[in-house]
Design a protein around this motif. Sequence first.
Motif, PDB file in Angstrom:
ATOM      1  N   ARG A  27       3.947  -9.146  -5.422  1.00 21.05           N
ATOM      2  CA  ARG A  27       2.485  -9.198  -5.421  1.00 21.05           C
ATOM      3  C   ARG A  27       2.027  -8.467  -4.170  1.00 21.05           C
ATOM      4  N   ILE A  28       1.045  -7.584  -4.340  1.00 23.22           N
ATOM      5  CA  ILE A  28       0.490  -6.864  -3.196  1.00 23.22           C
ATOM      6  C   ILE A  28      -0.988  -7.190  -3.105  1.00 23.22           C
ATOM      7  N   ASP A  29      -1.416  -7.646  -1.931  1.00 20.64           N
ATOM      8  CA  ASP A  29      -2.821  -7.920  -1.644  1.00 20.64           C
ATOM      9  C   ASP A  29      -3.339  -6.809  -0.741  1.00 20.64           C
ATOM     10  N   TYR A  30      -4.419  -6.169  -1.167  1.00 22.88           N
ATOM     11  CA  TYR A  30      -4.998  -5.049  -0.425  1.00 22.88           C
ATOM     12  C   TYR A  30      -6.325  -5.473   0.168  1.00 22.88           C
ATOM     13  N   ALA A  31      -6.503  -5.242   1.452  1.00 26.68           N
ATOM     14  CA  ALA A  31      -7.815  -5.409   2.070  1.00 26.68           C
ATOM     15  C   ALA A  31      -8.716  -4.287   1.554  1.00 26.68           C
ATOM     16  N   PRO A  32     -10.044  -4.439   1.697  1.00 24.91           N
ATOM     17  CA  PRO A  32     -10.916  -3.338   1.295  1.00 24.91           C
ATOM     18  C   PRO A  32     -10.473  -2.035   1.957  1.00 24.91           C
ATOM     19  N   VAL A  75      10.430   7.561 -11.595  1.00 27.61           N
ATOM     20  CA  VAL A  75      11.518   7.498 -10.622  1.00 27.61           C
ATOM     21  C   VAL A  75      11.546   8.751  -9.751  1.00 27.61           C
ATOM     22  N   GLY A  76      11.700   8.538  -8.440  1.00 25.77           N
ATOM     23  CA  GLY A  76      11.908   9.633  -7.513  1.00 25.77           C
ATOM     24  C   GLY A  76      10.688  10.432  -7.105  1.00 25.77           C
ATOM     25  N   LEU A  77       9.494  10.090  -7.611  1.00 22.69           N
ATOM     26  CA  LEU A  77       8.307  10.879  -7.273  1.00 22.69           C
ATOM     27  C   LEU A  77       7.476  10.175  -6.196  1.00 22.69           C
ATOM     28  N   LEU A  78       6.965  10.970  -5.262  1.00 18.96           N
ATOM     29  CA  LEU A  78       6.100  10.471  -4.204  1.00 18.96           C
ATOM     30  C   LEU A  78       4.860   9.850  -4.823  1.00 18.96           C
ATOM     31  N   HIS A  79       4.481   8.617  -4.391  1.00 16.87           N
ATOM     32  CA  HIS A  79       3.307   7.958  -4.947  1.00 16.87           C
ATOM     33  C   HIS A  79       2.624   7.069  -3.908  1.00 16.87           C
ATOM     34  N   PHE A  80       1.406   6.641  -4.221  1.00 19.02           N
ATOM     35  CA  PHE A  80       0.598   5.842  -3.295  1.00 19.02           C
ATOM     36  C   PHE A  80      -0.368   4.954  -4.076  1.00 19.02           C
ATOM     37  N   GLN A  81      -0.939   3.977  -3.377  1.00 20.14           N
ATOM     38  CA  GLN A  81      -2.009   3.143  -3.914  1.00 20.14           C
ATOM     39  C   GLN A  81      -3.056   2.943  -2.813  1.00 20.14           C
ATOM     40  N   ARG A  82      -4.339   2.840  -3.242  1.00 18.71           N
ATOM     41  CA  ARG A  82      -5.419   2.593  -2.288  1.00 18.71           C
ATOM     42  C   ARG A  82      -6.501   1.762  -2.950  1.00 18.71           C
ATOM     43  N   HIS A 120     -14.933  -2.690  -2.263  1.00 21.26           N
ATOM     44  CA  HIS A 120     -15.407  -3.358  -1.051  1.00 21.26           C
ATOM     45  C   HIS A 120     -14.892  -4.788  -0.975  1.00 21.26           C
ATOM     46  N   MET A 121     -14.076  -5.183  -1.958  1.00 18.78           N
ATOM     47  CA  MET A 121     -13.489  -6.522  -1.986  1.00 18.78           C
ATOM     48  C   MET A 121     -11.970  -6.372  -2.007  1.00 18.78           C
ATOM     49  N   ASN A 122     -11.255  -7.478  -1.809  1.00 21.64           N
ATOM     50  CA  ASN A 122      -9.804  -7.442  -1.881  1.00 21.64           C
ATOM     51  C   ASN A 122      -9.358  -7.047  -3.279  1.00 21.64           C
ATOM     52  N   ALA A 123      -8.190  -6.440  -3.364  1.00 16.03           N
ATOM     53  CA  ALA A 123      -7.562  -6.100  -4.644  1.00 16.03           C
ATOM     54  C   ALA A 123      -6.173  -6.722  -4.653  1.00 16.03           C
ATOM     55  N   VAL A 124      -5.681  -7.019  -5.856  1.00 14.94           N
ATOM     56  CA  VAL A 124      -4.359  -7.635  -6.007  1.00 14.94           C
ATOM     57  C   VAL A 124      -3.630  -6.924  -7.139  1.00 14.94           C
ATOM     58  N   THR A 125      -2.347  -6.614  -6.920  1.00 15.73           N
ATOM     59  CA  THR A 125      -1.514  -6.030  -7.978  1.00 15.73           C
ATOM     60  C   THR A 125      -0.183  -6.770  -8.047  1.00 15.73           C
ATOM     61  N   ILE A 126       0.460  -6.611  -9.174  1.00 15.31           N
ATOM     62  CA  ILE A 126       1.855  -7.011  -9.343  1.00 15.31           C
ATOM     63  C   ILE A 126       2.623  -5.720  -9.633  1.00 15.31           C
ATOM     64  N   SER A 127       3.667  -5.476  -8.856  1.00 12.67           N
ATOM     65  CA  SER A 127       4.496  -4.290  -9.054  1.00 12.67           C
ATOM     66  C   SER A 127       5.923  -4.716  -9.358  1.00 12.67           C
TER      67      SER A 127
END
Length: 111
Positions: A3-8, A59-66, A70-77
């Motif tokens: 689980r990843i929690d992202y600040a704004p 697989v093997g490719l450069l990637h990012f998340q942002r 303006h509120m927190n975001a949550v993902t499951i990876s």
Amino acid sequence: MVRIDYAPWGIVAPHYHPRATEIITVIEGSLEVGFVTSNPDNRLISKTLQKGDVFVFPVGLLHFQRNVGHMNAVTISALIIFGSKPDISTNILAKAFQVDKNIVQQIQRKF
């Protein structure tokens, strides 16, 4: 799985997984995601995801998340690890991913 929690406007910096595909599901918020294709194109593939959206980083490719909200975001990876040699036990993967063993076997056959 994680689980990843992202600040704004928080980010997961560009990185890659040399031996695993990553699948991400947005639980809350809005997220910009992207990856860069292989040579010779080196093309950026990006999208803004909303709650409930799913995205795959090959697989093997450069990637990012942002977080673009303006509120927190949550993902499951989850990292997809079906291509190991020898295969991880079907029983272990079925229990870990909470799926039937037949589904695991179908995926393993693709590798």
